[in-house]
Design a protein around this motif. Structure first.
Motif, PDB file in Angstrom:
ATOM      1  N   ALA A 157      -7.431   5.874  -2.272  1.00 15.42           N
ATOM      2  CA  ALA A 157      -8.002   4.937  -1.306  1.00 15.42           C
ATOM      3  C   ALA A 157      -7.589   3.504  -1.625  1.00 15.42           C
ATOM      4  CB  ALA A 157      -9.522   5.054  -1.293  1.00 15.42           C
ATOM      5  N   MET A 158      -7.571   3.146  -2.909  1.00 14.50           N
ATOM      6  CA  MET A 158      -7.145   1.801  -3.305  1.00 14.50           C
ATOM      7  C   MET A 158      -5.690   1.565  -2.915  1.00 14.50           C
ATOM      8  SD  MET A 158      -9.069   1.549  -7.004  1.00 14.50           S
ATOM      9  CE  MET A 158      -7.922   0.364  -7.635  1.00 14.50           C
ATOM     10  N   SER A 159      -4.854   2.563  -3.112  1.00 14.17           N
ATOM     11  CA  SER A 159      -3.449   2.437  -2.745  1.00 14.17           C
ATOM     12  C   SER A 159      -3.292   2.297  -1.235  1.00 14.17           C
ATOM     13  CB  SER A 159      -2.658   3.640  -3.256  1.00 14.17           C
ATOM     14  OG  SER A 159      -1.297   3.502  -2.950  1.00 14.17           O
ATOM     15  N   PHE A 160      -4.063   3.044  -0.485  1.00  9.15           N
ATOM     16  CA  PHE A 160      -4.027   2.950   0.978  1.00  9.15           C
ATOM     17  C   PHE A 160      -4.449   1.551   1.429  1.00  9.15           C
ATOM     18  CE2 PHE A 160      -6.079   3.268   5.134  1.00  9.15           C
ATOM     19  CZ  PHE A 160      -5.037   3.768   5.883  1.00  9.15           C
ATOM     20  N   ASP A 161      -5.532   1.036   0.835  1.00 15.02           N
ATOM     21  CA  ASP A 161      -5.991  -0.305   1.181  1.00 15.02           C
ATOM     22  C   ASP A 161      -4.925  -1.352   0.883  1.00 15.02           C
ATOM     23  OD1 ASP A 161      -8.418   0.653   2.061  1.00 15.02           O
ATOM     24  OD2 ASP A 161      -9.484   0.183   0.196  1.00 15.02           O
ATOM     25  N   ALA A 162      -4.225  -1.198  -0.230  1.00 13.51           N
ATOM     26  CA  ALA A 162      -3.169  -2.145  -0.592  1.00 13.51           C
ATOM     27  C   ALA A 162      -2.032  -2.095   0.424  1.00 13.51           C
ATOM     28  CB  ALA A 162      -2.641  -1.848  -1.991  1.00 13.51           C
ATOM     29  N   SER A 163      -1.657  -0.901   0.875  1.00 15.11           N
ATOM     30  CA  SER A 163      -0.578  -0.795   1.856  1.00 15.11           C
ATOM     31  C   SER A 163      -1.006  -1.383   3.195  1.00 15.11           C
ATOM     32  CB  SER A 163      -0.113   0.650   2.014  1.00 15.11           C
ATOM     33  OG  SER A 163      -1.120   1.448   2.592  1.00 15.11           O
ATOM     34  N   GLN A 164      -2.271  -1.228   3.563  1.00 13.07           N
ATOM     35  CA  GLN A 164      -2.770  -1.822   4.809  1.00 13.07           C
ATOM     36  C   GLN A 164      -2.762  -3.343   4.719  1.00 13.07           C
ATOM     37  OE1 GLN A 164      -3.600  -0.151   7.733  1.00 13.07           O
ATOM     38  NE2 GLN A 164      -2.566   1.449   6.592  1.00 13.07           N
ATOM     39  N   ALA A 165      -3.117  -3.887   3.566  1.00  6.74           N
ATOM     40  CA  ALA A 165      -3.115  -5.339   3.377  1.00  6.74           C
ATOM     41  C   ALA A 165      -1.699  -5.888   3.516  1.00  6.74           C
ATOM     42  CB  ALA A 165      -3.699  -5.691   2.013  1.00  6.74           C
ATOM     43  N   GLU A 166      -0.723  -5.175   2.950  1.00  2.00           N
ATOM     44  CA  GLU A 166       0.666  -5.621   3.079  1.00  2.00           C
ATOM     45  C   GLU A 166       1.127  -5.573   4.530  1.00  2.00           C
ATOM     46  OE1 GLU A 166       3.006  -3.287   0.428  1.00  2.00           O
ATOM     47  OE2 GLU A 166       2.205  -4.260  -1.358  1.00  2.00           O
ATOM     48  N   ASP A 167       0.720  -4.544   5.255  1.00  8.38           N
ATOM     49  CA  ASP A 167       1.096  -4.420   6.665  1.00  8.38           C
ATOM     50  C   ASP A 167       0.481  -5.536   7.511  1.00  8.38           C
ATOM     51  OD1 ASP A 167       2.547  -2.187   6.044  1.00  8.38           O
ATOM     52  OD2 ASP A 167       1.055  -0.754   6.800  1.00  8.38           O
ATOM     53  N   ASP A 168      -0.698  -6.009   7.116  1.00  7.87           N
ATOM     54  CA  ASP A 168      -1.402  -7.064   7.856  1.00  7.87           C
ATOM     55  C   ASP A 168      -1.069  -8.452   7.321  1.00  7.87           C
ATOM     56  OD1 ASP A 168      -2.597  -5.035   9.283  1.00  7.87           O
ATOM     57  OD2 ASP A 168      -4.460  -5.077   8.130  1.00  7.87           O
ATOM     58  N   ASP A 169      -0.059  -8.561   6.459  1.00 13.96           N
ATOM     59  CA  ASP A 169       0.355  -9.827   5.848  1.00 13.96           C
ATOM     60  C   ASP A 169      -0.767 -10.485   5.046  1.00 13.96           C
ATOM     61  OD1 ASP A 169       2.947  -9.620   6.812  1.00 13.96           O
ATOM     62  OD2 ASP A 169       2.407 -10.582   8.702  1.00 13.96           O
ATOM     63  N   ARG A 170      -1.635  -9.658   4.472  1.00 11.75           N
ATOM     64  CA  ARG A 170      -2.669 -10.169   3.570  1.00 11.75           C
ATOM     65  C   ARG A 170      -2.217  -9.901   2.149  1.00 11.75           C
ATOM     66  NH1 ARG A 170      -7.273  -6.965   3.959  1.00 11.75           N
ATOM     67  NH2 ARG A 170      -6.167  -5.431   5.186  1.00 11.75           N
ATOM     68  N   SER A 171      -2.805 -10.603   1.219  1.00 16.61           N
ATOM     69  CA  SER A 171      -2.496 -10.392  -0.193  1.00 16.61           C
ATOM     70  C   SER A 171      -3.221  -9.143  -0.673  1.00 16.61           C
ATOM     71  CB  SER A 171      -2.957 -11.598  -1.011  1.00 16.61           C
ATOM     72  OG  SER A 171      -2.855 -11.314  -2.380  1.00 16.61           O
ATOM     73  N   PRO A 172      -2.488  -8.127  -1.136  1.00 16.93           N
ATOM     74  CA  PRO A 172      -3.169  -6.920  -1.618  1.00 16.93           C
ATOM     75  C   PRO A 172      -3.871  -7.197  -2.949  1.00 16.93           C
ATOM     76  CG  PRO A 172      -0.816  -6.724  -1.957  1.00 16.93           C
ATOM     77  CD  PRO A 172      -1.040  -8.009  -1.203  1.00 16.93           C
ATOM     78  N   ASP A 173      -5.170  -6.960  -2.999  1.00 19.24           N
ATOM     79  CA  ASP A 173      -5.950  -7.182  -4.213  1.00 19.24           C
ATOM     80  C   ASP A 173      -6.133  -5.897  -5.001  1.00 19.24           C
ATOM     81  OD1 ASP A 173      -6.285  -9.819  -3.456  1.00 19.24           O
ATOM     82  OD2 ASP A 173      -8.141  -9.382  -2.373  1.00 19.24           O
ATOM     83  N   THR A 174      -5.537  -4.825  -4.541  1.00 20.66           N
ATOM     84  CA  THR A 174      -5.773  -3.535  -5.170  1.00 20.66           C
ATOM     85  C   THR A 174      -4.461  -2.899  -5.613  1.00 20.66           C
ATOM     86  OG1 THR A 174      -5.739  -2.510  -2.996  1.00 20.66           O
ATOM     87  CG2 THR A 174      -7.900  -3.078  -3.884  1.00 20.66           C
ATOM     88  N   LEU A 175      -4.596  -1.766  -6.200  1.00 15.74           N
ATOM     89  CA  LEU A 175      -3.493  -1.007  -6.767  1.00 15.74           C
ATOM     90  C   LEU A 175      -2.573  -0.462  -5.682  1.00 15.74           C
ATOM     91  CD1 LEU A 175      -2.392   0.510  -9.324  1.00 15.74           C
ATOM     92  CD2 LEU A 175      -4.002   2.313  -8.755  1.00 15.74           C
ATOM     93  N   ARG A 176      -1.270  -0.551  -5.914  1.00 13.20           N
ATOM     94  CA  ARG A 176      -0.290   0.044  -4.999  1.00 13.20           C
ATOM     95  C   ARG A 176       0.465   1.124  -5.758  1.00 13.20           C
ATOM     96  NH1 ARG A 176       2.181  -0.807   0.238  1.00 13.20           N
ATOM     97  NH2 ARG A 176       3.483   1.031   0.282  1.00 13.20           N
ATOM     98  N   LEU A 177       0.353   2.369  -5.324  1.00 13.28           N
ATOM     99  CA  LEU A 177       1.006   3.497  -5.984  1.00 13.28           C
ATOM    100  C   LEU A 177       2.290   3.863  -5.250  1.00 13.28           C
ATOM    101  CD1 LEU A 177      -2.133   5.755  -6.492  1.00 13.28           C
ATOM    102  CD2 LEU A 177      -1.085   4.242  -8.172  1.00 13.28           C
ATOM    103  N   SER A 178       3.256   4.375  -6.006  1.00 13.72           N
ATOM    104  CA  SER A 178       4.493   4.840  -5.396  1.00 13.72           C
ATOM    105  C   SER A 178       4.213   6.119  -4.588  1.00 13.72           C
ATOM    106  CB  SER A 178       5.543   5.129  -6.469  1.00 13.72           C
ATOM    107  OG  SER A 178       5.161   6.263  -7.223  1.00 13.72           O
ATOM    108  N   PRO A 179       5.050   6.415  -3.611  1.00 15.40           N
ATOM    109  CA  PRO A 179       4.851   7.635  -2.825  1.00 15.40           C
ATOM    110  C   PRO A 179       4.837   8.910  -3.689  1.00 15.40           C
ATOM    111  CG  PRO A 179       6.373   6.205  -1.681  1.00 15.40           C
ATOM    112  CD  PRO A 179       6.129   5.590  -3.040  1.00 15.40           C
ATOM    113  N   SER A 180       5.685   8.957  -4.717  1.00 19.18           N
ATOM    114  CA  SER A 180       5.709  10.163  -5.555  1.00 19.18           C
ATOM    115  C   SER A 180       4.426  10.288  -6.371  1.00 19.18           C
ATOM    116  CB  SER A 180       6.935  10.167  -6.466  1.00 19.18           C
ATOM    117  OG  SER A 180       6.910   9.067  -7.355  1.00 19.18           O
ATOM    118  N   LEU A 181       3.865   9.169  -6.820  1.00 19.91           N
ATOM    119  CA  LEU A 181       2.602   9.214  -7.556  1.00 19.91           C
ATOM    120  C   LEU A 181       1.455   9.606  -6.628  1.00 19.91           C
ATOM    121  CD1 LEU A 181       1.230   8.891 -10.240  1.00 19.91           C
ATOM    122  CD2 LEU A 181       1.085   6.443  -9.825  1.00 19.91           C
ATOM    123  N   GLN A 182       1.488   9.105  -5.408  1.00 25.85           N
ATOM    124  CA  GLN A 182       0.470   9.499  -4.431  1.00 25.85           C
ATOM    125  C   GLN A 182       0.536  10.998  -4.163  1.00 25.85           C
ATOM    126  OE1 GLN A 182       0.335   7.096  -0.851  1.00 25.85           O
ATOM    127  NE2 GLN A 182       1.054   5.326  -1.995  1.00 25.85           N
TER     128      GLN A 182
END
Length: 67
Positions: free
Chosen positions: A9-34
């Motif tokens: 969920a944290m990784s999903f939130d981070a990807s959404q923040a990047e898509d919305d041009d916001r600063s991601p405050d959470t963890l971003r996982l690689s697709p293979s780790l996800q």
């Protein structure tokens, strides 16, 4: 299981923040780790479900016998 879901969920939130041009405050996982975490969650779920089914059905006589 809960920790795995929280990481995903944290990784999903981070990807959404990047898509919305916001600063991601959470963890971003690689697709293979996800994918690995998803596989681990599925494995844990089915392992637990199998164990609970065996317990429910008394497959190994863990409930004993009634008098």
């Amino acid at each position: 299981m809960g920790a795995i879901q929280e990481l995903l969920a944290m990784s999903f939130d981070a990807s959404q923040a990047e898509d919305d041009d916001r600063s991601p405050d959470t963890l971003r996982l690689s697709p293979s780790l996800q994918e690995g975490l998803n596989a681990a969650a599925i494995t844990l779920f089915y392992t637990a479900a199998d164990a609970m089914t065996a317990l429910r059905d008394n497959d190994h006589n863990c409930w004993g016998t009634s008098a």
